[in-house]
Design a protein around this motif. Structure first.
Motif, PDB file in Angstrom:
ATOM      1  N   GLY A 155       0.819  -1.213   0.000  1.00  0.00           N
ATOM      2  CA  GLY A 155       0.000   0.000   0.000  1.00  0.00           C
ATOM      3  C   GLY A 155       0.848   1.257   0.000  1.00  0.00           C
ATOM      4  O   GLY A 155       2.075   1.200   0.034  1.00  0.00           O
ATOM      5  N   ARG A 156       0.204   2.396  -0.003  1.00  0.00           N
ATOM      6  CA  ARG A 156       0.918   3.674  -0.059  1.00  0.00           C
ATOM      7  C   ARG A 156       0.563   4.561   1.131  1.00  0.00           C
ATOM      8  O   ARG A 156       0.511   5.797   1.006  1.00  0.00           O
ATOM      9  CB  ARG A 156       0.614   4.389  -1.376  1.00  0.00           C
ATOM     10  N   LEU A 157       0.344   3.956   2.287  1.00  0.00           N
ATOM     11  CA  LEU A 157      -0.020   4.720   3.475  1.00  0.00           C
ATOM     12  C   LEU A 157       1.076   5.704   3.862  1.00  0.00           C
ATOM     13  O   LEU A 157       2.268   5.402   3.800  1.00  0.00           O
ATOM     14  CB  LEU A 157      -0.260   3.776   4.655  1.00  0.00           C
ATOM     15  N   THR A 158       0.653   6.883   4.310  1.00  0.00           N
ATOM     16  CA  THR A 158       1.593   7.859   4.865  1.00  0.00           C
ATOM     17  C   THR A 158       1.435   7.999   6.372  1.00  0.00           C
ATOM     18  O   THR A 158       2.326   8.512   7.040  1.00  0.00           O
ATOM     19  CB  THR A 158       1.393   9.238   4.214  1.00  0.00           C
ATOM     20  N   LYS A 159       0.301   7.542   6.906  1.00  0.00           N
ATOM     21  CA  LYS A 159       0.091   7.538   8.353  1.00  0.00           C
ATOM     22  C   LYS A 159      -0.806   6.356   8.704  1.00  0.00           C
ATOM     23  O   LYS A 159      -1.532   5.834   7.843  1.00  0.00           O
ATOM     24  CB  LYS A 159      -0.540   8.850   8.824  1.00  0.00           C
ATOM     25  N   PRO A 160      -0.770   5.900   9.953  1.00  0.00           N
ATOM     26  CA  PRO A 160      -1.545   4.717  10.330  1.00  0.00           C
ATOM     27  C   PRO A 160      -3.043   4.927  10.133  1.00  0.00           C
ATOM     28  O   PRO A 160      -3.561   6.035  10.262  1.00  0.00           O
ATOM     29  CB  PRO A 160      -1.214   4.535  11.815  1.00  0.00           C
ATOM     30  N   MET A 161      -3.729   3.829   9.795  1.00  0.00           N
ATOM     31  CA  MET A 161      -5.171   3.877   9.625  1.00  0.00           C
ATOM     32  C   MET A 161      -5.793   2.567  10.091  1.00  0.00           C
ATOM     33  O   MET A 161      -5.148   1.524  10.111  1.00  0.00           O
ATOM     34  CB  MET A 161      -5.538   4.117   8.156  1.00  0.00           C
ATOM     35  N   VAL A 162      -7.068   2.648  10.486  1.00  0.00           N
ATOM     36  CA  VAL A 162      -7.837   1.454  10.786  1.00  0.00           C
ATOM     37  C   VAL A 162      -8.359   0.907   9.465  1.00  0.00           C
ATOM     38  O   VAL A 162      -9.045   1.609   8.716  1.00  0.00           O
ATOM     39  CB  VAL A 162      -8.998   1.763  11.748  1.00  0.00           C
ATOM     40  N   VAL A 163      -8.017  -0.327   9.156  1.00  0.00           N
ATOM     41  CA  VAL A 163      -8.381  -0.949   7.888  1.00  0.00           C
ATOM     42  C   VAL A 163      -9.693  -1.700   8.064  1.00  0.00           C
ATOM     43  O   VAL A 163      -9.886  -2.401   9.061  1.00  0.00           O
ATOM     44  CB  VAL A 163      -7.278  -1.908   7.412  1.00  0.00           C
ATOM     45  N   THR A 164     -10.587  -1.555   7.099  1.00  0.00           N
ATOM     46  CA  THR A 164     -11.868  -2.248   7.137  1.00  0.00           C
ATOM     47  C   THR A 164     -11.974  -3.203   5.954  1.00  0.00           C
ATOM     48  O   THR A 164     -11.105  -3.221   5.069  1.00  0.00           O
ATOM     49  CB  THR A 164     -13.041  -1.256   7.093  1.00  0.00           C
ATOM     50  N   ALA A 165     -13.044  -3.971   5.930  1.00  0.00           N
ATOM     51  CA  ALA A 165     -13.249  -4.940   4.848  1.00  0.00           C
ATOM     52  C   ALA A 165     -13.399  -4.277   3.491  1.00  0.00           C
ATOM     53  O   ALA A 165     -13.211  -4.923   2.455  1.00  0.00           O
ATOM     54  CB  ALA A 165     -14.465  -5.802   5.150  1.00  0.00           C
ATOM     55  N   THR A 166     -13.738  -2.991   3.475  1.00  0.00           N
ATOM     56  CA  THR A 166     -13.940  -2.289   2.204  1.00  0.00           C
ATOM     57  C   THR A 166     -12.789  -1.351   1.853  1.00  0.00           C
ATOM     58  O   THR A 166     -12.866  -0.623   0.866  1.00  0.00           O
ATOM     59  CB  THR A 166     -15.252  -1.491   2.244  1.00  0.00           C
ATOM     60  N   SER A 167     -11.703  -1.357   2.639  1.00  0.00           N
ATOM     61  CA  SER A 167     -10.569  -0.473   2.351  1.00  0.00           C
ATOM     62  C   SER A 167      -9.909  -0.849   1.028  1.00  0.00           C
ATOM     63  O   SER A 167      -9.950  -2.007   0.589  1.00  0.00           O
ATOM     64  CB  SER A 167      -9.543  -0.542   3.480  1.00  0.00           C
ATOM     65  N   ASP A 168      -9.281   0.133   0.401  1.00  0.00           N
ATOM     66  CA  ASP A 168      -8.611  -0.065  -0.885  1.00  0.00           C
ATOM     67  C   ASP A 168      -7.231  -0.679  -0.640  1.00  0.00           C
ATOM     68  O   ASP A 168      -6.396  -0.077   0.041  1.00  0.00           O
ATOM     69  CB  ASP A 168      -8.467   1.281  -1.591  1.00  0.00           C
ATOM     70  N   PRO A 169      -6.948  -1.882  -1.186  1.00  0.00           N
ATOM     71  CA  PRO A 169      -5.625  -2.480  -0.972  1.00  0.00           C
ATOM     72  C   PRO A 169      -4.485  -1.664  -1.562  1.00  0.00           C
ATOM     73  O   PRO A 169      -3.347  -1.784  -1.107  1.00  0.00           O
ATOM     74  CB  PRO A 169      -5.740  -3.852  -1.645  1.00  0.00           C
TER      75      PRO A 169
END
Length: 349
Positions: free
Chosen positions: A97-111
């Protein structure tokens, strides 16, 4: 169809080099020595800057690059802990992924944003999943979601301090062992075998018997664990009969293991389409796969990416693993982090 991507061919060559019995080419020796020196200094620097985690910490890691069964073990452990009334939070890096800061990932998040493994885990378990390169910041976010941290790929992540009585270091070893036994890039090892002594528990994955490897450290408990395939499930929900002959599509480390697992449940892999680990599939690749005459089977990790591009009128078969843990193993882990309780319901399957 065989991908023409040079990275895919290079990846396949490297995998064969790492996991054969013969020693690696001599010219790779100095590169491995340099890697080992830099890695040791890097880990030591992280140890000096480590902070106490906000919650009890279970780290699941390995010393080999990919292919140790770490992700399904994390999922099985998250399910077992949840069944005991705990609220584990999976903390991962968000690879792919291309995250720049932490996030809570859900079943519908973009891989493409959160990473393929993080999205797959969020779909597979009820436990919260937090992804982020900065896993210290991710741990602080995770502390708002549950009551213990389940750190994915944590052995080399030393910025979260291991605190006696509040942490458990679990290291997975593939049943095939440590390949040619060399450090990167000559072999699959991130650290020398001596690093296994840091573990509180060793898990040999992909087998039901404990191998007698000569390099296993004395005094560290070692148990076998396997997550065999349960079968094929259609991600599109078309409710067709699972096929017995498929084209296998993978973008993972050591894809030959999936082909062997399918064969073990009576599914013939007639074609293979191999891409590099964490490959981002393109619409043109999906269209080419759909033009083929065979049903397509893939892994859960690949499925979260392919499904977003896949037509709704063609099945996409996911190879699903049977995830379960021995209750004694879970109890051992809980004792290490100070959360063992006799009155917790035991449901680990």
């Amino acid at each position: 169809m065989r991908p023409l991507d040079p990275a895919a061919r290079l990846s396949a060559w490297v995998e064969r080099l790492w996991w054969r019995a013969a020693p690696p080419p001599a010219w790779l020796g100095p590169l491995s020595a340099a890697y080992g020196w830099v890695s040791a200094r890097h880990l030591a620097a992280r140890d000096r800057r480590a902070v106490d985690p906000p919650l009890p910490l279970i780290s699941v890691g390995n010393i080999t690059v990919g292919g140790s069964g770490k992700t399904p073990f994390v999922l099985a452990l998250a399910r077992a802990l949840t069944a005991r009334g705990l609220r584990p939070v999976i903390l991962c890096r968000g690879d792919g992924g291309r995250l720049t800061k932490p996030m809570v990932v859900t079943a519908t998040s973009d891989p493409a944003l959160a990473g393929d493994e993080a999205c797959m885990m969020a779909q597979a378990v009820a436990a919260p999943v937090v992804a982020g390169r900065d896993r210290v910041a991710g741990a602080m976010l995770a502390a708002q979601q549950g009551d213990l941290l389940l750190l994915d790929d944590g052995l080399q992540y030393r910025l979260l301090r291991r605190v006696a009585g509040r942490s458990c270091e679990i290291v997975l070893i593939p049943a095939a062992g440590l390949g040619n036994g060399a450090l990167l890039p000559a072999g699959p090892l991130r650290e020398p075998p001596a690093a296994l002594a840091r573990a509180d528990l060793l898990v040999v994955s992909g087998t039901t018997t404990r191998p007698d490897f000569p390099w296993l450290p004395e005094g560290v408990p070692c148990v076998p664990w396997a997550a065999p395939l349960a079968g094929l499930r259609d991600a599109t929900g078309l409710e067709q009969e699972p096929p017995r002959r498929v084209a296998l599509v993978t973008g993972i480390a050591r894809p030959e293991r999936v082909a062997r697992a399918l064969a073990a449940i009576g599914v013939e892999v007639a074609e293979r389409h191999t891409f590099p680990d964490h490959h981002r599939y393109r619409q043109a690749e999906v269209a080419a796969l759909c033009r083929g005459p065979l049903p397509v089977a893939t892994t859960a990790k690949d499925g979260v990416k392919l499904r977003r591009l896949w037509p709704n009128d063609r099945p996409l078969w996911l190879a699903e693993q049977r995830l379960g843990l021995d209750g004694a193993l879970v109890a051992r882990v809980l004792r290490h982090i100070g959360l063992a309780r006799d009155d917790r319901t035991e449901r680990t399957g």
